[in-house]
Motif scaffolding. Structure first.
Motif, mmCIF file in Angstrom:
data_model
loop_
_atom_site.group_PDB
_atom_site.id
_atom_site.type_symbol
_atom_site.label_atom_id
_atom_site.label_comp_id
_atom_site.label_asym_id
_atom_site.label_seq_id
_atom_site.Cartn_x
_atom_site.Cartn_y
_atom_site.Cartn_z
ATOM 1 N N GLY A 43 38.279 19.104 33.883
ATOM 2 C CA GLY A 43 38.878 17.784 33.705
ATOM 3 C C GLY A 43 40.388 17.875 33.786
ATOM 4 N N VAL A 44 41.020 16.723 33.904
ATOM 5 C CA VAL A 44 42.483 16.647 34.008
ATOM 6 C C VAL A 44 42.967 15.450 33.202
ATOM 7 C CG1 VAL A 44 44.404 16.090 35.559
ATOM 8 C CG2 VAL A 44 42.694 17.767 36.264
ATOM 9 N N THR A 89 42.565 11.179 44.134
ATOM 10 C CA THR A 89 42.302 12.455 44.798
ATOM 11 C C THR A 89 41.767 13.485 43.811
ATOM 12 O OG1 THR A 89 44.062 12.009 46.402
ATOM 13 C CG2 THR A 89 43.320 14.290 46.199
ATOM 14 N N ALA A 90 42.371 13.540 42.617
ATOM 15 C CA ALA A 90 41.897 14.484 41.607
ATOM 16 C C ALA A 90 40.474 14.160 41.171
ATOM 17 C CB ALA A 90 42.838 14.460 40.397
ATOM 18 N N CYS A 91 40.150 12.877 41.073
ATOM 19 C CA CYS A 91 38.767 12.481 40.759
ATOM 20 C C CYS A 91 37.800 13.023 41.799
ATOM 21 C CB CYS A 91 38.659 10.957 40.699
ATOM 22 S SG CYS A 91 39.265 10.190 39.185
ATOM 23 N N ASP A 92 38.193 12.968 43.055
ATOM 24 C CA ASP A 92 37.332 13.475 44.117
ATOM 25 C C ASP A 92 37.161 14.991 44.018
ATOM 26 O OD1 ASP A 92 37.034 10.906 45.071
ATOM 27 O OD2 ASP A 92 38.556 11.113 46.641
ATOM 28 N N VAL A 93 38.242 15.699 43.667
ATOM 29 C CA VAL A 93 38.153 17.154 43.509
ATOM 30 C C VAL A 93 37.189 17.512 42.384
ATOM 31 C CG1 VAL A 93 39.451 19.235 42.872
ATOM 32 C CG2 VAL A 93 40.474 17.567 44.431
ATOM 33 N N ARG A 107 36.338 14.594 34.536
ATOM 34 C CA ARG A 107 37.093 13.368 34.300
ATOM 35 C C ARG A 107 38.585 13.549 34.585
ATOM 36 N NH1 ARG A 107 34.174 8.559 33.245
ATOM 37 N NH2 ARG A 107 32.060 9.288 32.787
ATOM 38 N N VAL A 108 39.216 12.480 35.062
ATOM 39 C CA VAL A 108 40.665 12.432 35.241
ATOM 40 C C VAL A 108 41.165 11.185 34.510
ATOM 41 C CG1 VAL A 108 42.587 12.395 36.874
ATOM 42 C CG2 VAL A 108 40.433 13.523 37.507
ATOM 43 N N SER A 109 42.209 11.362 33.702
ATOM 44 C CA SER A 109 42.719 10.261 32.891
ATOM 45 C C SER A 109 44.008 9.697 33.472
ATOM 46 C CB SER A 109 43.002 10.743 31.462
ATOM 47 O OG SER A 109 41.829 11.183 30.829
ATOM 48 N N ILE A 110 44.109 8.382 33.456
ATOM 49 C CA ILE A 110 45.329 7.694 33.870
ATOM 50 C C ILE A 110 45.722 6.713 32.775
ATOM 51 C CG2 ILE A 110 44.055 5.895 35.123
ATOM 52 C CD1 ILE A 110 46.373 5.801 37.115
#
Length: 381
Positions: A43-44, A89-93, A107-110
């Motif tokens: 995750g990021v 893009t990070a979500c796709d990775v 998961r990627v958080s914004i």
């Protein structure tokens, strides 16, 4: 590629490893994928400060900044475009990790605009907007745990949107966050939404607590006070985990929601980089190991863990009384913990807002440069 044994042990102990950073350079170079492949990253997390640093220290954004400026985009929409492009893009990775974990990780958080931290309606509206713009199922919308944010959490979750609640500093506020999440799930269920698709984490900031408390203990200056340095943050986080267990592992309210697909709101340890060089550089990770948690880790701490971290299993269960004693002693020494948490929340919002303003200013400067260059190149009339 092989996973590092220490990070693998951390994952096996029930801790999801998320990178506390994102930049276009990481995406272009394949660095994020390398950390997924070798450091157990699943995750990021991002915040305005992370993006301010990324955009101001990289040439990877120059072309897009110039194109947006040439198109006449205003600062807010331009920065939103840049940030959502990176997050998408990070979500796709991370999509494979999302699929493999049934939506729990990957998961990627914004974050919503930090200037909206005290405006419930505007926060919910922007959460909906960001959810639509990024358009990825493995997105988390970050909402700060201000008092206005609590209602925004409920409103956003009620719309079926997954939320990362940020800037939590106390176990008491953590309880309010869990209540807001459960209220949102109840509203979502009444609206006929699929609760199994709604996920959430509650981000409790760790090292910042020690930084503020230690400063006050040092100002008090007694032997008793100085002996307590470096203990408050971990104790505070352990009490938050005990509250999580009470609500999600033994609470009847969540049990009813679980029966219709509701997911737990996992505790997430944020601000895990050690600020004081006198402390072990991995302590905010290794001392907070427990099942169903997330640790967001800056890359330098991730590499310290890989090099010399020691994971011995669950480090939280059974520590509640000890943790309470630590915080009681900190209070008895003269530290007003309620004031500590209020100051940290206020400063946290202000820091993110300041970073956002710096982003907007940087874009405005870039736009003026583009306009100037266009003017110089224009034919004489």
């Amino acid at each position: 590629m092989t996973q590092n044994s220490v990070l693998s042990a951390l994952s096996a102990a029930g801790v999801s490893v998320w990178l506390d950073d994102l930049s276009r350079d990481r995406l272009i170079s394949g660095n994020l994928q390398r950390l997924i492949d070798t450091r157990s990253v699943v995750g990021v997390t991002t915040n305005p400060s992370i993006f301010q640093h990324a955009i101001s220290h990289s040439d990877a954004y120059t072309q897009q900044l110039a194109a947006l400026a040439a198109s006449g985009a205003d600062a807010d929409s331009a920065i939103r475009t840049i940030v959502t492009d990176d997050v998408r893009t990070a979500c796709d990775v991370l999509r494979p990790q999302w699929a493999a974990s049934d939506g729990v990780d990957g998961r990627v958080s914004i974050e919503v605009d930090p200037r909206l931290a005290y405006d419930t309606e505007a926060t919910v509206n922007q959460a909906l907007e960001l959810w639509k713009i990024v358009d990825r199922p493995n997105l988390f919308i970050k909402i700060p745990a201000t008092r206005a944010g609590l209602s925004a959490i409920t409103g956003t979750v009620g719309q079926g949107i997954s939320v990362n609640v940020t800037l939590i500093f106390s176990a008491e506020r953590h309880r309010q966050v869990m209540d807001a999440y459960l209220t949102g799930l109840e509203a979502a269920h009444q609206a006929g939404r699929d609760l199994s698709e709604i996920h959430s984490v509650a981000s409790l900031f760790v090292s910042r607590v020690d930084t503020e408390v230690d400063q006050r203990l040092e100002a008090i200056g007694t032997d008793t006070a100085t002996a307590l340095r470096g203990q408050a943050a971990i104790a505070n986080a352990r009490l938050a985990y005990a509250a999580y267990q009470e609500v999600f592992e033994g609470g009847t309210r969540y049990a009813a929601l679980s029966n219709v697909g509701g997911r737990v709101q996992r505790p997430l340890w944020a601000s895990t980089g050690v600020k004081n060089p006198a402390y072990p550089d991995t302590q905010y990770v290794t001392e907070l190991v427990a099942p169903h948690t997330v640790s967001t880790i800056p890359e330098h701490t991730l590499e310290s863990l890989a090099d010399h971290g020691v994971i011995v299993g669950d480090a939280i269960t059974g520590t509640v009384e000890q943790a309470r004693t630590v915080l009681d002693e900190v209070g008895a020494a003269g530290v007003d913990l309620a004031d500590v948490f209020a100051v940290l929340e206020r400063d946290g919002v202000a820091r993110f807002a300041d970073s956002w303003h710096q982003l907007l200013d940087a874009y405005s400067t870039s736009a003026k440069t583009v306009e100037g260059a266009a003017g110089r190149g224009a034919p004489d009339r």
